[in-house]
Design a protein around this motif. Sequence first.
Motif, mmCIF file in Angstrom:
data_model
loop_
_atom_site.group_PDB
_atom_site.id
_atom_site.type_symbol
_atom_site.label_atom_id
_atom_site.label_comp_id
_atom_site.label_asym_id
_atom_site.label_seq_id
_atom_site.Cartn_x
_atom_site.Cartn_y
_atom_site.Cartn_z
ATOM 1 N N SER A 3 38.461 55.278 40.518
ATOM 2 C CA SER A 3 39.130 54.136 39.917
ATOM 3 C C SER A 3 38.896 52.876 40.742
ATOM 4 C CB SER A 3 40.638 54.403 39.828
ATOM 5 O OG SER A 3 41.305 53.260 39.336
ATOM 6 N N GLY A 4 38.803 51.752 40.038
ATOM 7 C CA GLY A 4 38.725 50.458 40.707
ATOM 8 C C GLY A 4 40.091 49.856 40.962
ATOM 9 N N TYR A 5 41.146 50.540 40.512
ATOM 10 C CA TYR A 5 42.501 50.085 40.780
ATOM 11 C C TYR A 5 42.913 50.629 42.139
ATOM 12 C CZ TYR A 5 42.416 48.991 35.822
ATOM 13 O OH TYR A 5 42.082 48.489 34.590
ATOM 14 N N LEU A 6 43.037 49.722 43.089
ATOM 15 C CA LEU A 6 43.301 50.101 44.475
ATOM 16 C C LEU A 6 44.531 49.380 44.990
ATOM 17 C CD1 LEU A 6 39.602 49.689 45.659
ATOM 18 C CD2 LEU A 6 40.767 51.845 45.151
ATOM 19 N N PRO A 7 45.506 50.117 45.523
ATOM 20 C CA PRO A 7 46.716 49.479 46.058
ATOM 21 C C PRO A 7 46.360 48.396 47.085
ATOM 22 C CG PRO A 7 46.937 51.871 46.055
ATOM 23 C CD PRO A 7 45.510 51.565 45.693
ATOM 24 N N GLY A 8 46.970 47.248 46.906
ATOM 25 C CA GLY A 8 46.743 46.143 47.830
ATOM 26 C C GLY A 8 45.452 45.372 47.575
ATOM 27 N N VAL A 9 44.634 45.843 46.620
ATOM 28 C CA VAL A 9 43.373 45.160 46.304
ATOM 29 C C VAL A 9 43.375 44.742 44.831
ATOM 30 C CG1 VAL A 9 40.844 45.304 46.287
ATOM 31 C CG2 VAL A 9 42.140 46.508 48.063
ATOM 32 N N VAL A 10 43.447 45.721 43.937
ATOM 33 C CA VAL A 10 43.467 45.460 42.494
ATOM 34 C C VAL A 10 44.537 46.343 41.860
ATOM 35 C CG1 VAL A 10 42.166 45.425 40.333
ATOM 36 C CG2 VAL A 10 40.976 44.984 42.498
ATOM 37 N N PRO A 11 45.702 45.788 41.553
ATOM 38 C CA PRO A 11 46.712 46.565 40.841
ATOM 39 C C PRO A 11 46.236 46.941 39.437
ATOM 40 C CG PRO A 11 47.692 44.633 41.877
ATOM 41 C CD PRO A 11 46.195 44.482 41.981
ATOM 42 N N HIS A 12 46.820 47.988 38.884
ATOM 43 C CA HIS A 12 46.440 48.520 37.574
ATOM 44 C C HIS A 12 46.469 47.432 36.497
ATOM 45 C CE1 HIS A 12 46.859 51.132 33.947
ATOM 46 N NE2 HIS A 12 45.893 51.762 34.590
ATOM 47 N N HIS A 13 45.353 47.258 35.801
ATOM 48 C CA HIS A 13 45.158 46.302 34.709
ATOM 49 C C HIS A 13 45.333 44.845 35.136
ATOM 50 C CE1 HIS A 13 45.754 49.436 31.277
ATOM 51 N NE2 HIS A 13 44.663 49.643 31.973
ATOM 52 N N ASP A 14 45.258 44.545 36.421
ATOM 53 C CA ASP A 14 45.411 43.179 36.910
ATOM 54 C C ASP A 14 44.321 42.258 36.374
ATOM 55 O OD1 ASP A 14 47.266 41.691 38.480
ATOM 56 O OD2 ASP A 14 45.766 41.485 40.064
ATOM 57 N N GLN A 15 43.136 42.800 36.081
ATOM 58 C CA GLN A 15 42.014 41.983 35.626
ATOM 59 C C GLN A 15 42.317 41.248 34.322
ATOM 60 O OE1 GLN A 15 42.061 45.312 35.439
ATOM 61 N NE2 GLN A 15 40.850 46.085 33.728
ATOM 62 N N TRP A 16 43.294 41.727 33.561
ATOM 63 C CA TRP A 16 43.643 41.063 32.301
ATOM 64 C C TRP A 16 44.353 39.732 32.517
ATOM 65 C CZ3 TRP A 16 41.314 42.364 28.076
ATOM 66 C CH2 TRP A 16 40.752 43.641 27.998
ATOM 67 N N ARG A 17 44.843 39.499 33.726
ATOM 68 C CA ARG A 17 45.540 38.246 34.035
ATOM 69 C C ARG A 17 44.615 37.206 34.667
ATOM 70 N NH1 ARG A 17 49.387 42.186 35.045
ATOM 71 N NH2 ARG A 17 48.976 42.406 37.246
ATOM 72 N N TRP A 18 43.392 37.560 34.982
ATOM 73 C CA TRP A 18 42.466 36.660 35.673
ATOM 74 C C TRP A 18 41.681 35.826 34.667
ATOM 75 C CZ3 TRP A 18 40.015 41.193 38.866
ATOM 76 C CH2 TRP A 18 40.966 41.689 39.769
ATOM 77 N N PRO A 19 41.600 34.504 34.862
ATOM 78 C CA PRO A 19 40.844 33.671 33.918
ATOM 79 C C PRO A 19 39.339 33.990 33.903
ATOM 80 C CG PRO A 19 41.854 32.321 35.649
ATOM 81 C CD PRO A 19 42.270 33.736 35.886
ATOM 82 N N THR A 20 38.775 34.329 35.041
ATOM 83 C CA THR A 20 37.359 34.719 35.120
ATOM 84 C C THR A 20 37.275 36.018 35.929
ATOM 85 O OG1 THR A 20 37.043 33.280 37.025
ATOM 86 C CG2 THR A 20 36.427 32.373 34.879
ATOM 87 N N PRO A 21 37.493 37.157 35.257
ATOM 88 C CA PRO A 21 37.624 38.418 35.984
ATOM 89 C C PRO A 21 36.393 38.818 36.799
ATOM 90 C CG PRO A 21 37.563 38.792 33.609
ATOM 91 C CD PRO A 21 37.658 37.324 33.811
ATOM 92 N N TYR A 22 35.194 38.525 36.309
ATOM 93 C CA TYR A 22 34.007 38.962 37.049
ATOM 94 C C TYR A 22 33.796 38.112 38.300
ATOM 95 C CZ TYR A 22 33.408 41.831 32.976
ATOM 96 O OH TYR A 22 33.627 42.743 31.976
ATOM 97 N N SER A 23 34.153 36.843 38.239
ATOM 98 C CA SER A 23 34.115 36.004 39.442
ATOM 99 C C SER A 23 35.145 36.501 40.452
ATOM 100 C CB SER A 23 34.395 34.542 39.097
ATOM 101 O OG SER A 23 33.377 34.030 38.286
ATOM 102 N N ARG A 24 36.307 36.874 39.961
ATOM 103 C CA ARG A 24 37.357 37.400 40.849
ATOM 104 C C ARG A 24 36.895 38.710 41.484
ATOM 105 N NH1 ARG A 24 40.590 37.226 44.639
ATOM 106 N NH2 ARG A 24 42.535 38.357 44.499
ATOM 107 N N TYR A 25 36.247 39.566 40.700
ATOM 108 C CA TYR A 25 35.721 40.807 41.272
ATOM 109 C C TYR A 25 34.663 40.518 42.340
ATOM 110 C CZ TYR A 25 38.082 44.315 38.423
ATOM 111 O OH TYR A 25 39.027 45.142 37.851
ATOM 112 N N ALA A 26 33.828 39.509 42.122
ATOM 113 C CA ALA A 26 32.816 39.160 43.130
ATOM 114 C C ALA A 26 33.488 38.783 44.451
ATOM 115 C CB ALA A 26 31.928 38.023 42.630
ATOM 116 N N ALA A 27 34.559 38.003 44.371
ATOM 117 C CA ALA A 27 35.287 37.623 45.585
ATOM 118 C C ALA A 27 35.944 38.842 46.231
ATOM 119 C CB ALA A 27 36.339 36.559 45.253
ATOM 120 N N LEU A 28 36.549 39.697 45.418
ATOM 121 C CA LEU A 28 37.190 40.898 45.961
ATOM 122 C C LEU A 28 36.173 41.858 46.577
ATOM 123 C CD1 LEU A 28 39.816 41.563 43.147
ATOM 124 C CD2 LEU A 28 40.297 40.907 45.520
ATOM 125 N N LEU A 29 34.997 41.976 45.974
ATOM 126 C CA LEU A 29 33.949 42.834 46.557
ATOM 127 C C LEU A 29 33.517 42.318 47.920
ATOM 128 C CD1 LEU A 29 31.920 43.557 43.331
ATOM 129 C CD2 LEU A 29 32.971 45.296 44.787
#
Length: 187
Positions: free
Chosen positions: A72-98
């Motif tokens: 799973s990509g849902y990781l405590p303290g990194v990405v809460p469950h279904h958090d990507q639905w609240r991000w205006p640009t989820p793939y940019s946010r994932y790039a920063a988190l990676l």
Amino acid sequence: MRWLEVRRHSLTKKGPARGRGSALSADGVRLARAVGERIGPFEYVLASTVGRAVETALAMGFACDDTAEMPSGYLPGVVPHHDQWRWPTPYSRYAALLAESAELRSVAARHRALWTDAVRAVPDGAAALVISHGGAIEPALVHCLPGADHAAWGGPLRPCEGARLAFDGNGFTAVAWCRTDPPRYGG
């Protein structure tokens, strides 16, 4: 050139029906069938070991050649469950988190390795299909194409949505989005 299509599983049961019988809802089966009629053929099909992924492949009309544990990509303290639905640009946010999280990079790298093995299992000119999970596919896509314009990629993947990746034998080189056409089934 080879292609890899990665899709999120279909709609699942909610409430008291969850955990009984099929993991997919009736709407989920209808959605997977409709999508399955428009995609393929695939020379190799890999699904997550979680039942809803295997059931999605079957409802699409594709037998699974193999299953694999897909973290799973849902990781405590990194990405809460279904958090990507609240991000205006989820793939940019994932790039920063990676860039920040070794744990998320490890998850994305595991998916990329599974995807690479799947697409290498097909001959040149053919395609493989992977059925996985939202929240895991998105960071893996960013990891596979780190230099892409992630802000232009749109929203996270809804049920049965995904991406088709070009593979040149060494790595993934391009992405085309596989979105479902409205109306969607269920919620």
